[in-house]
Design a protein around this motif. Structure first.
Motif, PDB file in Angstrom:
ATOM      1  N   THR A  47       0.742  -1.205  -0.034  1.00  0.00           N
ATOM      2  CA  THR A  47       0.117   0.084   0.061  1.00  0.00           C
ATOM      3  C   THR A  47       1.025   1.270  -0.071  1.00  0.00           C
ATOM      4  O   THR A  47       0.291   2.280  -0.154  1.00  0.00           O
ATOM      5  N   THR A  88      -3.468  -3.226   3.978  1.00  0.00           N
ATOM      6  CA  THR A  88      -4.186  -3.451   2.598  1.00  0.00           C
ATOM      7  C   THR A  88      -5.598  -3.731   2.680  1.00  0.00           C
ATOM      8  O   THR A  88      -6.230  -3.039   1.661  1.00  0.00           O
ATOM      9  N   GLN A  89      -5.944  -4.243   3.380  1.00  0.00           N
ATOM     10  CA  GLN A  89      -7.706  -4.669   3.460  1.00  0.00           C
ATOM     11  C   GLN A  89      -8.438  -3.371   3.868  1.00  0.00           C
ATOM     12  O   GLN A  89      -9.405  -2.898   3.281  1.00  0.00           O
ATOM     13  N   VAL A  92      -8.141  -1.085   0.305  1.00  0.00           N
ATOM     14  CA  VAL A  92      -9.061  -1.806  -0.572  1.00  0.00           C
ATOM     15  C   VAL A  92     -10.603  -1.494  -0.242  1.00  0.00           C
ATOM     16  O   VAL A  92     -11.474  -1.224  -0.983  1.00  0.00           O
ATOM     17  N   ARG A 103     -16.998  -4.969   2.302  1.00  0.00           N
ATOM     18  CA  ARG A 103     -16.240  -6.260   1.898  1.00  0.00           C
ATOM     19  C   ARG A 103     -17.207  -7.317   2.189  1.00  0.00           C
ATOM     20  O   ARG A 103     -17.208  -8.307   1.426  1.00  0.00           O
ATOM     21  N   ILE A 115      -8.509  -7.615  -3.997  1.00  0.00           N
ATOM     22  CA  ILE A 115      -7.265  -7.266  -3.253  1.00  0.00           C
ATOM     23  C   ILE A 115      -6.093  -7.645  -4.143  1.00  0.00           C
ATOM     24  O   ILE A 115      -5.170  -6.887  -4.581  1.00  0.00           O
ATOM     25  N   TRP A 118      -5.900  -5.171  -7.023  1.00  0.00           N
ATOM     26  CA  TRP A 118      -5.288  -4.158  -6.420  1.00  0.00           C
ATOM     27  C   TRP A 118      -3.641  -4.139  -6.388  1.00  0.00           C
ATOM     28  O   TRP A 118      -3.102  -3.379  -6.877  1.00  0.00           O
ATOM     29  N   ARG A 119      -3.330  -5.256  -5.865  1.00  0.00           N
ATOM     30  CA  ARG A 119      -1.960  -5.339  -5.670  1.00  0.00           C
ATOM     31  C   ARG A 119      -1.203  -5.556  -7.052  1.00  0.00           C
ATOM     32  O   ARG A 119       0.036  -4.993  -7.257  1.00  0.00           O
ATOM     33  N   TRP A 408      -7.636 -10.762   4.630  1.00  0.00           N
ATOM     34  CA  TRP A 408      -6.289 -10.735   3.519  1.00  0.00           C
ATOM     35  C   TRP A 408      -4.985 -11.260   4.410  1.00  0.00           C
ATOM     36  O   TRP A 408      -4.637 -10.389   5.317  1.00  0.00           O
TER      37      TRP A 408
END
Length: 756
Positions: A47, A88-89, A92, A103, A115, A118-119, A408
């Motif tokens: 992130t 990260t969670q 997103v 979510r 995710i 996104w990554r 995640w």
RNA sequence: GGGCGCAUAGUUUAAUGGUAAAACGUCGCAUUCACAUUGCGAAGACCCUAGGUUCGAUUCCUAGUGCGCCCACCA
């Protein structure tokens, strides 16, 4: 060569050249027999974007790596990123919120897909930013903490701990973040000073008209009280120990117990004990075999009380408790208080301690092994003071809650996939999982243990100590020989740089403004190897930019001289002038000093010395003197030769610090290239002891001082140099310059900038 | 509550048991020279406070103050 160095023109071109050369990869280095030197990057979060801390940390690692590469080591600097579970969670989820989705709406599977998407899209941004900084990382070995192999490593680690009985599932009080819906470890809290209230409450003593007064900042937790504790030595309460009190509102009968944990001098000296919702109370509860009654649930609502309270939010329950106590006449007073409140380090919301079923790793034995390794100097801390701090934590270590309720992350094998591991559980395996473990790979043999870990101090326990115990446990050996804790970068006013406060400085903006070399050099120039924090001053980058330009022009000058004089077949350096002896001596001393400093992590000191030497010795003095030495056929050849060899040497010494410009100059200086290779793998200079000449240095110093005196005199008298010489020849008895050689020397110097 | 680090020129930092150095800024002077992203020079510091050790302390010790940070079960 243009007269001004423009970093933008060269940097990306040169980085490409390096990448194409393959020399970031140890397998392609010319000296395959060299000893290994490896560093594992502190993997940035996917992130993240580059901040000043990253810039400093990775500049330091790059300097070390480049230095040892030039020294003929098989150097590996391994890049990668961390999946950073909670962070990260959160990111997103925020992204989803823009489309009004949560979510939960998506469900676990779809959410995880998001995710990964996104990554794929953003996860490597930070690695590309490191390229802009010039980092010579081996991209062919890039790792990610959720890679397939890495998943296998985490699984293996869990199974290993399970077999050895070191990991267990238990119901204990843990830190729960209501917003992120997950457990957190002790280290994932941030204590924030907040103004709050301390409520003094009277608990009636059974079968009496007396009361015990307790004080609390969280009155709603009294719904889960199962005791009141006092200090056994507290004379005020001694006679009450063993008596029964009635917890108001819920009218629960509980005992007054005696426990050393109570501080006689705080509040009223009597403490309400809520074992299910307080870390300390949970310990007390275990010591006294108290009931654990959970009254707050995972979403922050009251449970297990009665219809009036159940389902209320914490804050509502608090208000209700207070108003009821007032009605009952049991509220003594409300006191304003400033206290530390535990917050989630990721989202900043208040953490609720609560009883929860989680996985825990027994850490006591692991920590003891680390302490032994530290004691035996198998791992050395630099600066040394961090050793004590690491030891303190290890000595007081508590079992580590390794399960998280976020989606995640690495799944916990026994769990049918509902929980994941703490991000740091997987990061702890980084030094060997990145090299292929649990497979026994060639890389693992060659590059484990690594030489040093370069890190910020804030993850000393969170990451470094845990890597050490994991390394010992799984590899039988510490994962790095040295821990180098670099200074923290603060804003100019001494405050923390933070995005939210708007005090952060973006290194990419600096690179854009000054170039990567100047950004690196300007940063390093400001640090001291021993220091804890540095107030970042952009002026240092301006100096560095000027310095780089100076180096560029020095090189341009030398190039010119080389073109004028192509005879580079000098077999001996005789006759040799004092200036020649002096500069050769100085540069050999410098080589020795810089080498030692880099290897002791004294990078700021090394950078300062290089700056000083390059500008104020080599350029200001030798280059000026070379101008008239070049006009004399007797000294000309030597001078050009020394200019050449000196700049070559300097470029090598400077390369780890300012790799782009030195590589570019190296490439442009015709006749300087060795075997047509790149500076990145040029051989690091060796010290030639024979050329170190104390006498020459002292003699030259005298002449320098004389010239400086003449300059001063000239300035004060406001006369020209010609007038000095004329005055001198007119009247020998009044002469300022008595020695003819000095007069001669100074006449020569007028052709330079030494005296003009 | 415990611990760590820091305190020096206007600013950011060095060094040092014999009153201090650099960079930037300021003020002068220089200019066809590799470089004005330059060269030369000048001004500018009761080295945080109070004690102690010492012939002598900015430096070593103690205490205090201020700033930054870490740890801790102040309810």
């Amino acid at each position: 060569m243009e007269s001004a160095y423009e970093p933008k023109k060269y940097e990306s071109k040169i980085y490409k050249l390096w990448e194409e050369s393959g020399f970031f990869n140890p397998d392609n280095l010319p000296n395959q027999d060299g000893p290994a030197y490896s560093i594992m990057i502190a993997p940035p979060n996917i992130t993240g974007s580059l901040h000043m801390g990253h810039a400093l940390e990775n500049t330091i690692s790059d300097i070390l790596i480049r230095h040892y590469r030039m020294k003929g080591f098989k150097t590996l600097w391994l890049p990668g990123t961390d999946h950073a579970g909670i962070a990260t969670q959160n990111v997103v989820e925020k992204d989803l919120k823009k489309q009004n989705l949560t979510r939960i709406d998506l469900g676990k599977e779809k959410f995880l897909e998001k995710i990964w998407e996104w990554r794929k899209k953003y996860g490597d941004i930070i690695l590309n930013q490191l390229k802009q900084l010039g980092c010579s990382l081996d991209w062919s070995r890039t790792r990610f903490t959720m890679d397939e192999n890495y998943q296998a490593a985490v699984k293996k680690a869990f199974e290993h701990y399970l077999e050895k009985g070191m990991i267990y599932q238990g119901e204990k009080v843990i830190n729960w973040c209501i917003k992120d819906q997950t457990a957190l470890s002790d280290l994932e809290l941030e204590y924030v000073e907040e103004k709050g209230k301390l409520w003094h409450i009277k608990y009636p003593i059974k079968d009496s008209n007396d009361f015990v007064e307790v004080a609390t900042t969280r009155p709603e937790t009294m719904l889960g009280d199962t005791a009141v504790a006092v200090n056994p030595d507290d004379l005020r309460y001694k006679k009450l120990i063993g008596k029964t009190v009635i917890v108001p509102i819920i009218n629960r009968e509980v005992l007054i117990i005696a426990d050393q944990m109570v501080d006689k001098d705080f509040g009223t000296g009597a403490v309400k004990i809520t074992p299910a919702h307080d870390m300390a109370d949970s310990d007390t509860g275990e010591r006294h075999n108290l009931k654990f009654i959970k009254v707050i649930n995972e979403v922050g609502k009251i449970i297990n009380v009665n219809d009036e309270f159940n389902g209320k939010k914490i804050i509502e329950a608090r208000e209700l408790v207070i108003s009821k106590l007032k009605e009952l006449g049991l509220l003594v007073k409300e006191e304003e208080i400033t206290h530390n409140v535990a917050k989630c380090y990721r989202c900043g919301s208040t953490v609720e301690p609560m009883l929860s079923k989680q996985w825990f790793l027994k850490t006591k034995l692991l920590a003891e092994k680390v302490l032994t390794a530290i004691e035996k100097n198998e791992v050395v801390y630099k600066p040394e003071r961090w050793k004590k701090i690491a030891e303190e934590w290890l000595k007081n270590i508590r079992d580590w809650c390794v399960s998280r309720q976020i989606w995640w992350g690495h799944n916990i094998p026994m769990e049918g996939n509902s929980n994941t591991f703490d991000t740091w559980f997987s990061s702890a395996l980084w030094p060997f999982a990145t090299l292929g473990w649990p497979k026994q790979t060639e890389d693992l043999k060659k590059f484990y243990p690594s030489n040093v870990i370069t890190s910020a101090r804030d993850i000393l326990h969170l990451w470094i100590s845990r890597m050490i115990f994991s390394g010992i446990e799984f590899m039988g050996e510490v994962p790095f020989k040295e821990v180098y804790i670099h200074p923290t970068i603060l804003a100019l006013d001494g405050k923390r740089m933070s995005k939210s406060l708007g005090t952060g400085i973006d290194p990419l903006v600096l690179i854009e403004k000054y170039g990567a070399d100047a950004t690196r050099f300007g940063l390093i120039l400001q640090i001291n190897h021993d220091q804890q924090a540095v107030r970042f001053d952009e002026r240092s980058l301006i100096s560095s930019k000027n310095f780089i330009n100076k180096l560029w022009n020095v090189s341009r000058f030398i190039q010119m001289k080389c073109e004028e004089n192509k005879s580079d077949s000098i077999s001996s350096l005789k006759p040799i002038t004092l200036a020649d002896q002096w500069i050769l001596s100085r540069i050999n001393r410098l080589t020795d000093s810089i080498t030692k400093k880099i290897e002791k992590y004294e990078l700021g000191e090394a950078a300062k010395e290089l700056y000083e030497f390059t500008w104020h010795e080599f350029a200001d003095w030798y280059l000026e003197i070379s101008k008239f030495q070049n006009e004399n056929p007797e000294t000309q050849n030597n001078t050009v030769f020394i200019l050449k060899s000196s700049i070559l040497n300097l470029l090598k010494l400077l390369h780890p610090f300012i790799p782009f410009v030195t590589e570019e100059i190296y490439g442009q200086l015709t006749g300087l290239k060795q075997n047509n290779d790149l500076l990145i793998i040029a051989e690091w200079s060796k010290v030639d002891e024979k050329l170190i000449n104390q006498t020459a240095e002292e003699e030259f110093e005298k002449i320098k001082n004389l010239i400086i005196k003449i300059r001063n005199w000239k300035m004060e008298q406001k006369i020209t140099f010609k007038e000095i010489v004329d005055y001198n020849s007119e009247s020998e008895d009044k002469a300022i310059l008595t020695k003819p050689e000095i007069k001669d020397l100074i006449e020569k110097l007028t052709k330079t900038k030494l005296i003009s």
